[in-house]
Design a protein around this motif. Structure first.
Motif, mmCIF file in Angstrom:
data_model
loop_
_atom_site.group_PDB
_atom_site.id
_atom_site.type_symbol
_atom_site.label_atom_id
_atom_site.label_comp_id
_atom_site.label_asym_id
_atom_site.label_seq_id
_atom_site.Cartn_x
_atom_site.Cartn_y
_atom_site.Cartn_z
ATOM 1 N N ARG A 16 0.855 -1.189 0.000
ATOM 2 C CA ARG A 16 0.000 0.000 0.000
ATOM 3 C C ARG A 16 0.890 1.238 0.000
ATOM 4 N NH1 ARG A 16 -3.402 0.180 4.966
ATOM 5 N NH2 ARG A 16 -2.049 -1.425 5.871
ATOM 6 N N ARG A 17 0.471 2.262 -0.734
ATOM 7 C CA ARG A 17 1.261 3.488 -0.805
ATOM 8 C C ARG A 17 1.318 4.126 0.582
ATOM 9 N NH1 ARG A 17 0.808 7.579 -5.816
ATOM 10 N NH2 ARG A 17 0.645 5.494 -6.721
ATOM 11 N N LEU A 18 2.517 4.456 1.000
ATOM 12 C CA LEU A 18 2.728 4.989 2.338
ATOM 13 C C LEU A 18 2.751 6.509 2.331
ATOM 14 C CD1 LEU A 18 3.570 4.677 5.367
ATOM 15 C CD2 LEU A 18 5.942 4.575 4.557
ATOM 16 N N PHE A 19 2.074 7.090 3.311
ATOM 17 C CA PHE A 19 2.137 8.525 3.555
ATOM 18 C C PHE A 19 2.552 8.708 5.010
ATOM 19 C CE2 PHE A 19 -0.587 8.033 -0.086
ATOM 20 C CZ PHE A 19 -0.188 9.067 -0.925
ATOM 21 N N ALA A 20 3.856 8.878 5.204
ATOM 22 C CA ALA A 20 4.423 8.926 6.549
ATOM 23 C C ALA A 20 4.409 10.347 7.090
ATOM 24 C CB ALA A 20 5.857 8.384 6.529
ATOM 25 N N ARG A 21 3.915 10.501 8.309
ATOM 26 C CA ARG A 21 3.943 11.817 8.940
ATOM 27 C C ARG A 21 5.387 12.211 9.217
ATOM 28 N NH1 ARG A 21 0.543 9.405 13.281
ATOM 29 N NH2 ARG A 21 1.092 7.604 11.989
ATOM 30 N N ALA A 22 5.686 13.468 8.927
ATOM 31 C CA ALA A 22 7.091 13.885 8.933
ATOM 32 C C ALA A 22 7.212 15.352 9.298
ATOM 33 C CB ALA A 22 7.711 13.637 7.554
ATOM 34 N N LYS A 23 8.450 15.744 9.574
ATOM 35 C CA LYS A 23 8.811 17.146 9.766
ATOM 36 C C LYS A 23 9.643 17.570 8.578
ATOM 37 C CE LYS A 23 8.600 20.714 12.600
ATOM 38 N NZ LYS A 23 7.319 21.263 13.054
ATOM 39 N N ALA A 24 9.219 18.649 7.906
ATOM 40 C CA ALA A 24 9.921 19.150 6.713
ATOM 41 C C ALA A 24 10.484 20.533 7.003
ATOM 42 C CB ALA A 24 8.973 19.206 5.517
ATOM 43 N N TRP A 25 11.601 20.839 6.358
ATOM 44 C CA TRP A 25 12.227 22.152 6.524
ATOM 45 C C TRP A 25 13.073 22.453 5.293
ATOM 46 C CZ3 TRP A 25 13.883 17.628 8.579
ATOM 47 C CH2 TRP A 25 15.217 17.281 8.396
ATOM 48 N N VAL A 26 13.446 23.729 5.154
ATOM 49 C CA VAL A 26 14.304 24.159 4.054
ATOM 50 C C VAL A 26 15.652 24.578 4.632
ATOM 51 C CG1 VAL A 26 14.648 25.883 2.239
ATOM 52 C CG2 VAL A 26 12.381 24.897 2.604
ATOM 53 N N GLU A 27 16.689 24.105 3.993
ATOM 54 C CA GLU A 27 18.048 24.439 4.413
ATOM 55 C C GLU A 27 18.915 24.586 3.173
ATOM 56 O OE1 GLU A 27 21.618 22.314 6.951
ATOM 57 O OE2 GLU A 27 19.535 21.965 7.583
ATOM 58 N N GLY A 28 19.551 25.759 3.033
ATOM 59 C CA GLY A 28 20.394 25.990 1.867
ATOM 60 C C GLY A 28 19.644 25.901 0.552
ATOM 61 N N GLY A 29 18.380 26.289 0.569
ATOM 62 C CA GLY A 29 17.573 26.245 -0.646
ATOM 63 C C GLY A 29 17.047 24.875 -1.009
ATOM 64 N N GLN A 30 17.281 23.868 -0.171
ATOM 65 C CA GLN A 30 16.855 22.493 -0.436
ATOM 66 C C GLN A 30 15.797 22.082 0.585
ATOM 67 O OE1 GLN A 30 18.031 19.777 -2.733
ATOM 68 N NE2 GLN A 30 16.140 18.970 -1.865
ATOM 69 N N LEU A 31 14.760 21.366 0.112
ATOM 70 C CA LEU A 31 13.713 20.865 0.996
ATOM 71 C C LEU A 31 14.125 19.502 1.540
ATOM 72 C CD1 LEU A 31 10.819 21.168 2.161
ATOM 73 C CD2 LEU A 31 9.987 20.042 0.080
ATOM 74 N N PHE A 32 14.024 19.357 2.856
ATOM 75 C CA PHE A 32 14.329 18.087 3.522
ATOM 76 C C PHE A 32 13.122 17.665 4.345
ATOM 77 C CE2 PHE A 32 18.412 20.233 2.993
ATOM 78 C CZ PHE A 32 19.203 19.230 2.428
ATOM 79 N N ALA A 33 13.037 16.363 4.619
ATOM 80 C CA ALA A 33 11.980 15.844 5.487
ATOM 81 C C ALA A 33 12.491 14.627 6.230
ATOM 82 C CB ALA A 33 10.733 15.488 4.681
ATOM 83 N N SER A 34 12.058 14.524 7.468
ATOM 84 C CA SER A 34 12.413 13.385 8.307
ATOM 85 C C SER A 34 11.140 12.800 8.886
ATOM 86 C CB SER A 34 13.365 13.835 9.430
ATOM 87 O OG SER A 34 13.669 12.760 10.291
ATOM 88 N N ALA A 35 10.917 11.516 8.640
ATOM 89 C CA ALA A 35 9.704 10.862 9.141
ATOM 90 C C ALA A 35 9.858 10.561 10.627
ATOM 91 C CB ALA A 35 9.453 9.568 8.366
ATOM 92 N N PHE A 36 8.751 10.659 11.352
ATOM 93 C CA PHE A 36 8.774 10.279 12.761
ATOM 94 C C PHE A 36 8.982 8.769 12.860
ATOM 95 C CE2 PHE A 36 6.573 14.334 12.880
ATOM 96 C CZ PHE A 36 7.182 14.946 13.970
ATOM 97 N N ALA A 37 9.733 8.374 13.864
ATOM 98 C CA ALA A 37 10.113 6.966 13.988
ATOM 99 C C ALA A 37 8.898 6.065 14.186
ATOM 100 C CB ALA A 37 11.096 6.793 15.145
ATOM 101 N N ASP A 38 7.944 6.515 14.965
ATOM 102 C CA ASP A 38 6.757 5.707 15.241
ATOM 103 C C ASP A 38 5.599 6.222 14.398
ATOM 104 O OD1 ASP A 38 4.723 4.157 16.259
ATOM 105 O OD2 ASP A 38 5.363 4.386 18.357
ATOM 106 N N GLN A 39 5.163 5.433 13.438
ATOM 107 C CA GLN A 39 4.078 5.815 12.544
ATOM 108 C C GLN A 39 2.742 5.195 12.942
ATOM 109 O OE1 GLN A 39 4.027 7.949 9.764
ATOM 110 N NE2 GLN A 39 6.016 8.629 10.527
ATOM 111 N N ASP A 40 2.631 4.749 14.202
ATOM 112 C CA ASP A 40 1.365 4.231 14.716
ATOM 113 C C ASP A 40 0.280 5.284 14.486
ATOM 114 O OD1 ASP A 40 -0.825 3.455 16.227
ATOM 115 O OD2 ASP A 40 0.367 2.754 17.920
ATOM 116 N N SER A 41 -0.768 4.923 13.775
ATOM 117 C CA SER A 41 -1.789 5.905 13.407
ATOM 118 C C SER A 41 -2.629 6.344 14.591
ATOM 119 C CB SER A 41 -2.702 5.339 12.307
ATOM 120 O OG SER A 41 -3.326 4.144 12.743
ATOM 121 N N GLY A 42 -2.413 5.751 15.767
ATOM 122 C CA GLY A 42 -3.125 6.191 16.952
ATOM 123 C C GLY A 42 -2.416 7.294 17.709
ATOM 124 N N LEU A 43 -1.223 7.691 17.244
ATOM 125 C CA LEU A 43 -0.435 8.693 17.963
ATOM 126 C C LEU A 43 -0.784 10.094 17.481
ATOM 127 C CD1 LEU A 43 3.057 6.919 17.991
ATOM 128 C CD2 LEU A 43 1.213 6.804 19.686
#
Length: 399
Positions: free
Chosen positions: A338-365
């Motif tokens: 199934r296509r995954l849509f992971a909740r994450a924190k995104a930011w821009v640094e040096g003109g580049q977009l980055f994102a880091s997914a939260f370690a626990d993707q339990d949908s109850g959190l």
């Protein structure tokens, strides 16, 4: 179970475009234009000064040249009341109409004044600091296209075109129904086995962002007759029903059976996404129900994927929900079938977009949901790792 892209295509095809209404500029923010905005005049209508200074008839001014001040023109004054002869200078304010025969604006720091005598102290090239008539836009020019999203900047342009009101697509009337005996309205006392209904205010807020006006929300227990009665009533009052919860196949999941009993066609009942597989959609003529999972994180993801697409189509477009390209930081992500849509924190640094997914993707959190501002999309049967390019759906402001 259908694919993500197929579900989005179905929703866009089924969504009818809402009616057109005319609203004042103060009510138009975030709406979608239903007409082109055409300039009925040129802007500025007359040549204007870009600086505080003086207007002279000569092509430029050199140090030592002397001019005689014959008057002043402020913004809003009639420039025709003064005549600019050779050797004369007229004071002009920023935005003032430039007098006839003027060829140069000399900024005030380039001259000194003694009574009505003006002496140039620094060279001023000819033609400087004069904004020509029509420099911004000309009469008959198309300034905004139908289908444009009305941002504050777009509203400023419409106002500059002398429009006090605009024809826009009507906002969608959305009925939000949450079902489940366990639900408690926020602010009410908790008791054993009960759950605070956090999904309803979340979906209400998202509807408001996406040109939807939520009707007073309805919380229903696990009562099949009450659910069927509510759906029939709300079908007549709204353009769309968003049902939260009751999306599985348990003995108390009455929403889909109620829709079917009322003559709704179950267009799809599961989508190949995670989280949010139980998302469903039903239609009865122009009446529609979008069913979201009761889990708030799953409801949030499905709202961004499907409710956004549906409301955007209904209200005439104007929003580009396409993901942005960025780089993954942190651990690997694997989607499975199934296509995954992971909740994450995104930011821009040096003109580049980055994102880091939260370690626990339990949908109850819900803490993870509250801290996220993006979803990282990972196609079916794929894995991405540190530094890989990924598709990022922004769901909040970049930090």
């Amino acid at each position: 179970m259908i694919a993500f892209d197929e579900a989005v295509a179905i929703l866009k095809a089924r969504a009818g475009t809402l009616d057109i209404e005319e609203v004042g500029l103060n009510q138009a923010l975030g709406r979608v234009l239903a007409e082109d905005v055409i300039a009925t005049h040129r802007q500025p209508p007359d040549p204007r000064s870009m600086m505080d200074g003086v207007a002279i008839a000569s092509d430029g001014a050199e140090p030592g040249q002397v001019y005689h001040i014959v008057g002043t023109i402020h913004a809003g004054d009639d420039a025709d009341a003064l005549t600019l002869d050779d050797g004369a200078a007229i004071r002009v304010a920023t935005g003032a109409v430039v007098p006839g025969r003027a060829r140069t604006i000399v900024p005030l720091e380039n001259y000194r004044i003694d009574g009505d005598r003006l002496t140039i102290v620094e060279r001023s090239p000819g033609g400087r600091f004069m904004r020509r008539a029509g420099a911004d836009f000309d009469m008959g020019e198309r300034l905004l296209d139908a289908g444009s999203l009305l941002t504050p900047a777009a509203l400023a342009l419409a106002a500059a075109a002398n429009r006090a009101s605009l024809r826009v697509r009507r906002r969608a009337r959305v009925a939000i129904v949450a079902s489940g005996n366990e639900l408690v309205e926020p602010g009410q006392p908790m008791s054993a086995g009960r759950t605070i209904d956090s999904a309803t205010p979340m979906i209400t807020a998202l509807c408001s962002q996406w040109n939807g006006d939520a009707l007073p929300s309805v919380r229903l227990g696990d009562d099949a007759v009450a659910i069927e009665t509510a759906i029939e009533r709300l079908s007549e009052q709204s353009d769309l029903i968003v049902a939260i919860g009751g999306a599985s196949v348990g003995e108390r999941d009455h929403l889909r059976p109620a829709a079917r009993a009322l003559g709704y066609e179950l267009v799809f009942e599961k989508v190949r996404v995670q989280p949010g597989k139980p998302c469903w959609f039903a239609a009865r003529g122009s009446q529609m129900i979008l069913g979201l999972p009761g889990n708030p994180a799953s409801a949030f993801v499905c709202a961004h994927l499907f409710l956004n697409a549906l409301l955007t189509a209904m209200t005439g477009g104007g929003r580009d929900a396409s993901p942005l390209s960025g780089r993954l930081i942190g651990g690997a992500l694997s989607s499975g079938n199934r296509r995954l849509f992971a909740r994450a924190k995104a930011w821009v640094e040096g003109g580049q977009l980055f994102a880091s997914a939260f370690a626990d993707q339990d949908s109850g959190l819900q803490k993870v949901l509250g801290w996220s501002n993006a979803l990282i999309e990972v196609p079916e049967d794929s894995e991405v790792g540190e530094g890989d390019e990924v598709a990022i759906h922004l769901t909040g402001e970049l930090g």
